[in-house]
Design an enzyme around this catalytic site. Structure first.
Site, PDB file in Angstrom:
ATOM      1  N   GLN B 259       0.879  -1.280  -0.162  1.00  0.00           N
ATOM      2  CA  GLN B 259      -0.166  -0.010   0.047  1.00  0.00           C
ATOM      3  C   GLN B 259       0.889   1.261   0.082  1.00  0.00           C
ATOM      4  O   GLN B 259       0.623   2.154  -0.622  1.00  0.00           O
ATOM      5  CB  GLN B 259      -0.957   0.115   1.297  1.00  0.00           C
ATOM      6  CG  GLN B 259      -2.038   1.001   1.097  1.00  0.00           C
ATOM      7  CD  GLN B 259      -3.136   0.814  -0.033  1.00  0.00           C
ATOM      8  OE1 GLN B 259      -3.384  -0.378  -0.220  1.00  0.00           O
ATOM      9  NE2 GLN B 259      -3.221   1.961  -0.773  1.00  0.00           N
ATOM     10  N   HIS B 262       2.133   2.981  -3.368  1.00  0.00           N
ATOM     11  CA  HIS B 262       1.501   3.790  -4.424  1.00  0.00           C
ATOM     12  C   HIS B 262       1.844   5.306  -4.257  1.00  0.00           C
ATOM     13  O   HIS B 262       1.731   5.647  -5.386  1.00  0.00           O
ATOM     14  CB  HIS B 262       0.060   3.565  -3.952  1.00  0.00           C
ATOM     15  CG  HIS B 262      -0.628   2.283  -4.486  1.00  0.00           C
ATOM     16  ND1 HIS B 262      -0.534   2.173  -5.984  1.00  0.00           N
ATOM     17  CD2 HIS B 262      -1.205   1.006  -4.158  1.00  0.00           C
ATOM     18  CE1 HIS B 262      -1.364   1.105  -6.297  1.00  0.00           C
ATOM     19  NE2 HIS B 262      -1.478   0.291  -4.893  1.00  0.00           N
ATOM     20  N   GLU B 327     -10.281   1.322   2.709  1.00  0.00           N
ATOM     21  CA  GLU B 327     -10.534   0.790   1.652  1.00  0.00           C
ATOM     22  C   GLU B 327     -10.261  -0.788   1.514  1.00  0.00           C
ATOM     23  O   GLU B 327     -10.944  -1.548   0.928  1.00  0.00           O
ATOM     24  CB  GLU B 327      -9.666   1.590   0.813  1.00  0.00           C
ATOM     25  CG  GLU B 327      -9.652   1.141  -0.756  1.00  0.00           C
ATOM     26  CD  GLU B 327      -8.667   1.912  -1.399  1.00  0.00           C
ATOM     27  OE1 GLU B 327      -7.628   2.305  -1.073  1.00  0.00           O
ATOM     28  OE2 GLU B 327      -8.837   2.148  -2.837  1.00  0.00           O
ATOM     29  N   HIS B 328      -8.834  -1.037   2.188  1.00  0.00           N
ATOM     30  CA  HIS B 328      -8.767  -2.650   2.164  1.00  0.00           C
ATOM     31  C   HIS B 328      -8.610  -3.116   3.679  1.00  0.00           C
ATOM     32  O   HIS B 328      -7.849  -2.348   4.302  1.00  0.00           O
ATOM     33  CB  HIS B 328      -7.244  -2.633   1.273  1.00  0.00           C
ATOM     34  CG  HIS B 328      -7.232  -2.277  -0.067  1.00  0.00           C
ATOM     35  ND1 HIS B 328      -6.623  -1.100  -0.220  1.00  0.00           N
ATOM     36  CD2 HIS B 328      -7.862  -2.623  -1.263  1.00  0.00           C
ATOM     37  CE1 HIS B 328      -7.022  -0.715  -1.410  1.00  0.00           C
ATOM     38  NE2 HIS B 328      -7.418  -1.484  -2.277  1.00  0.00           N
ATOM     39  N   ASP B 361      -6.170  -6.744  -6.452  1.00  0.00           N
ATOM     40  CA  ASP B 361      -5.668  -5.463  -7.449  1.00  0.00           C
ATOM     41  C   ASP B 361      -5.762  -6.065  -8.942  1.00  0.00           C
ATOM     42  O   ASP B 361      -5.931  -5.109  -9.665  1.00  0.00           O
ATOM     43  CB  ASP B 361      -4.301  -4.977  -6.978  1.00  0.00           C
ATOM     44  CG  ASP B 361      -4.297  -3.793  -6.111  1.00  0.00           C
ATOM     45  OD1 ASP B 361      -5.213  -3.420  -5.232  1.00  0.00           O
ATOM     46  OD2 ASP B 361      -3.309  -3.838  -5.138  1.00  0.00           O
ATOM     47  N   HIS B 420     -53.630  17.278  -8.212  1.00  0.00           N
ATOM     48  CA  HIS B 420     -53.342  15.634  -7.980  1.00  0.00           C
ATOM     49  C   HIS B 420     -54.455  14.827  -7.580  1.00  0.00           C
ATOM     50  O   HIS B 420     -54.793  13.675  -8.265  1.00  0.00           O
ATOM     51  CB  HIS B 420     -52.230  15.832  -6.664  1.00  0.00           C
ATOM     52  CG  HIS B 420     -50.908  15.991  -6.904  1.00  0.00           C
ATOM     53  ND1 HIS B 420     -50.383  17.247  -7.457  1.00  0.00           N
ATOM     54  CD2 HIS B 420     -49.603  14.994  -6.955  1.00  0.00           C
ATOM     55  CE1 HIS B 420     -49.227  17.084  -7.596  1.00  0.00           C
ATOM     56  NE2 HIS B 420     -48.534  15.846  -7.568  1.00  0.00           N
TER      57      HIS B 420
END
Lengths: 430, 430
Positions: B259, B262, B327-328, B361, B420
Site C-alpha cells: 500500500q 502507491h 478501503e482494504h 488489485d 393531484h
C-alpha cells in the site's frame, strides 16, 4: 401560452433541441453563500446553528427548543382524522412492501479455481433526512425517504426541518411517528446539511443525507458529497404524457396540471398523435386550471414550461421521450407495454389510462424521489441501496494462491509496483 | 518513523481519534482553477481542449492527433510478451465473471390489490473512463473500470488519457483493446472531464464518468456531479491489516509496503495482539523497503502515515477497524470469518493468511476501485450498478384505482395539491 410543436414542422429538430436543453434551474449564485455557511458550522458548531436559525427561521433554538420530541410526534399522529390516518398507513405499508423486495442479496461462493469470493451488504449507521418547511413540507416525502432507510436497517434516522416562527406541520410530525424517525431537529437550510455531515456537540454526524430542499439545501448537499453520501442532485420536477386520442381529455389535462401545480419551474409535456385531441386537452386544461386553489402556480408553470407536441405516430414519439429522460412518464394507451419496451430513460413509468402519476406520489409503493432534469439517463429513484453499502471479499488458500499468484506478480512488476509482487512471491516460495 | 500506539495507553482514545480524523488529502485550492477550465471547455469546446493540452501535456492535438485508433491498440496488445498477455487475459476473464454475477434482476409483478409494480434496469448509453498518464497509468485500472461498463451493456465506452509529449503507455492500450474500449482521446485533466460531461464538436458527451485521477480530475468530477453520473470521490489509498503473531512477519511487512508504495499519501495500519510480532514486522519492513525500486515513496508513506497498533485482543480491534472504514482490510488469522462477522465498514476484505491485498488489485475478480478516506461507511466499490439505472413502473386498472384512489386523493388534498387529487377523482367518477 404553452409551447406547441409538430414533428412535421420543418424546424422541429431545432425546436425540440431547445426544449431538451432548456435550463429551468434557478441561476442564483448560491455557491459562495453555502460555502461560508458550511465553514461556519464546521468551525463553530451549535453556536453557528443558533445564529442562522434565528436569522433565517425567526426561531430561537436556545429558548424555544432544538428538538421535537417523540411525544409531540405521537400526539400529532393521534390527532389525525381517521381517513387521513388510514391513508398514511396504507401509503406506509405499500412503500414498505415495495422497498423490502429491493433488499439486495449477499453473495458468498467458491469458484472453480478454489477462490472464495463474495459481497456483503450492510446498512449505513445513521441517515439524515431533510424535510422542507412551509409549502413544500409533504408527509409523503417523509415516508418516501424514511421508510427505505428503515427497511435498509439504518439504526439512527434523523430529520432536520426548519420551523419558521417555531411553527411545525403536524402532518409531517405524524408521518415521522409512523415511519419511526429517531430524532427531529428544528434546523434547516445549508446549515442543517452541514450539521448532519460534520456533526456538532449536540448533533451526531450521519453517513447519508437525503431529502428535497431549496437551492441552498441542494448546493450544500452537492458541496458535502463525499463527506457524506447523498441522493441525486434534484432539480425542478417534470412529467411527460404520451396519449392517443382515445383518452378522456379531462383526465390528461388533470395529469398535466398535477405536475404544473408543484412549482412555476415544473414542466408538463404531452405527446399525442391526434391534433384534435391536443386541442381538447388544452381546452380542458384551461377550464380546470381556473378551479384550482393552486391555479397561479399551475398557470405560470404551464405557460412558461408546458408543451404539446403532435407526432405522426406514438412510436415516433419514443426517441424524443428518451431524449427528455423525464422524471415521470405516463403511457396513456390501451397497450402500454408496446411503448414501454421502447423506453430507455425515465425515472418512473405509469402504464395505461388508469394510472395517473399522483398514484405514484402517495400509495403505489415505488419511490417518488426520482431523477429530474434528464438525470434518468444515468441515475435512479431513491431505494434501499441509497442507505446501504457493499463490502466485497476474497479468500485464497495456498493452492488457489499458487494458481493466481504468478499472474498477479507479473502484472505488478509490469506496473512498477514491486512490493505488490513481493507480497505474493513471499507466500509462493516456501 | 511510523506511529506506534497501544490500546492500553492512557491517552489511546485521543490518539486514535487523531488517526481517524487526520486528513491526508492535498489541500491545494484547485476549486477555482477547475471551475475556470470547465467554463472554458463549455464555452469554447475543442479550441479550449487544444490550448490546455498544449500547455499542460506538451502535446499538439491538431498536429499530433486527437485520438488513438483501434489499430494502435490492437498492435499494443499483439506486442505483449506471452506471460503478460496471459496475465491480462486471466484478469479480464475473472473480472468479467465476477461482475456478470452482479447484474441486477428486473421485477414485474401484480400484487394482491391488483396493482402491477416493478423495476427495470438498463445501461447508460455512454460511459467515459479517465486513465491517468505517467506513473499512475495502470492497465489493471483500465480493466477494472471498462469491464463492468461493458458487462452492464454500455454501448459506447470512451477513454480519455493525457499523453505527455505525445507518449502513450502500450500496456494501457493493450488493456483497452482487451476490454473493448470504443474511443481513446489524447486529453487529460479537468478539461477532459468537462469534455466528457458537456461534449464538444469532436467528442460526444457521455452519461457517466469514472476512473482515478489527480486532484484536478477529482475536483472536476465533483463539480460536474449531476451533469453526469460519477463514481465516488476518491482520496489517498489505505490498508488496514489485522494479524496475530502466527503470521510470517515478512508477509505482513510486504502487505503494508504494497500500500505504501502507491503514493506518499497512502496509509498502512497494522493491528496486532502480539507486541513482539509488531516489532518483527517493523524490522522486516525496514529491511524490505530498502530493496524496492519504489523505496522512496514507500518509506515516505510509511513514516508519515503508517501505524502499528497493539491491542489486548483482535476482537477488541474490530470496533477501531470499523471506525477507520478502510478501503482494504486484511484479516490475517486462521479463522477470518469470526472477525469478518464483526466488520461493519470496509471497502474490500481479504480473508486469511494467503490472501495478500495485491491479489485483489489484479486477478481475483472483485473491483479494485473502492471507497477511500472512511467513505466505506456509506459507499461501495465500483460495480455494474454504476453504469446502470433503474426505471420503476406502476400499472393500475379501474378496479385497483378504485382501491388506491380515495387514499391518494385524501393525501393530495391534505398536502394542498388539488390537481393531484383531481387526476384521480376524474377517473373514479364515471
Amino acid at each position: 401560452m404553452s409551447l406547441r410543436l409538430n414533428s412535421s414542422d420543418p424546424d422541429f429538430a431545432a425546436q425540440f433541441d431547445r426544449l431538451v436543453n432548456a435550463r429551468r434551474d434557478g441561476d442564483a449564485d448560491v455557491r459562495r453563500d453555502v460555502s461560508a455557511i458550511i465553514d461556519a458550522v464546521r468551525a463553530r458548531g451549535d453556536a453557528a446553528l443558533e445564529e442562522y436559525t434565528t436569522r433565517f427561521d425567526d426561531h430561537s433554538l436556545s429558548s424555544k427548543g432544538w428538538q421535537i420530541d417523540a411525544a409531540e410526534m405521537q400526539a400529532a399522529f393521534g390527532g389525525l382524522d381517521a381517513e387521513l390516518r388510514e391513508a398514511l398507513e396504507l401509503a406506509a405499508s405499500r412503500i414498505r412492501s415495495y422497498h423490502e423486495a429491493q433488499l439486495p442479496q449477499d453473495r458468498d461462493y467458491t469458484d472453480e479455481t478454489g477462490v472464495r469470493l463474495g459481497a456483503r451488504w450492510s446498512a449505513v449507521d445513521a441517515a439524515g433526512l431533510y424535510v422542507p418547511g412551509g409549502r413544500a413540507a409533504y408527509p409523503s416525502s417523509l415516508l418516501m425517504n424514511a421508510i427505505p432507510a428503515k427497511v435498509a436497517g439504518v439504526q439512527r434516522l434523523v430529520v432536520v426541518t426548519p420551523t419558521p416562527k417555531s411553527e411545525v406541520n403536524p402532518l409531517v410530525l405524524a408521518a415521522a411517528h409512523l415511519a419511526g424517525v429517531d430524532e427531529v431537529w428544528r434546523i434547516g437550510g445549508a446549515q442543517a446539511i452541514a450539521a448532519l455531515a460534520y456533526g456538532t456537540d449536540k448533533i451526531s454526524p450521519v453517513d447519508v443525507v437525503t431529502g428535497p430542499g431549496n437551492a441552498w439545501v441542494a448546493e450544500a448537499k452537492r458541496q458535502l458529497y463525499g463527506v457524506v453520501g447523498i441522493d441525486m442532485v434534484a432539480g425542478p420536477s417534470e412529467i411527460v404524457v404520451v396519449a392517443d386520442g382515445d383518452n378522456d381529455p379531462n383526465w390528461i389535462a388533470a395529469d398535466l396540471l398535477s405536475q404544473a401545480e408543484h412549482d412555476p419551474t415544473s414542466q408538463s409535456i404531452l405527446f399525442t398523435d391526434d391534433a384534435a385531441f391536443a386541442n381538447h386537452v388544452e381546452d380542458c386544461l384551461n377550464v380546470l386550471v381556473g378551479k384550482l386553489a393552486t391555479h397561479k402556480v399551475a398557470r405560470e408553470s404551464w405557460d412558461s414550461n408546458g408543451a404539446i407536441i403532435t407526432v405522426g405516430s406514438l412510436d415516433e414519439a419514443m426517441p424524443l421521450v428518451n431524449r427528455l429522460a423525464a422524471e415521470h412518464l405516463e403511457l396513456a394507451v390501451s397497450d402500454p407495454d408496446a411503448l414501454f419496451a421502447k423506453v430507455r430513460h425515465a425515472g418512473s413509468v405509469f402504464l395505461g389510462r388508469h394510472t395517473p402519476e399522483a398514484i405514484g406520489d402517495y400509495v403505489a409503493g415505488p419511490n417518488h424521489v426520482l431523477p429530474t432534469g434528464r438525470r434518468a439517463r444515468f441515475s435512479s429513484g431513491l431505494s434501499v441501496l441509497d442507505f446501504m453499502k457493499r463490502t466485497s471479499f476474497i479468500g485464497l488458500d495456498e493452492s488457489s494462491l499458487g494458481k493466481l499468484g504468478p499472474a498477479t506478480a507479473a502484472l505488478a512488476h509490469a506496473e512498477g509496483l514491486p512490493a505488490h509482487a513481493l507480497s505474493v512471491e513471499k507466500r509462493l516460495v516456501k
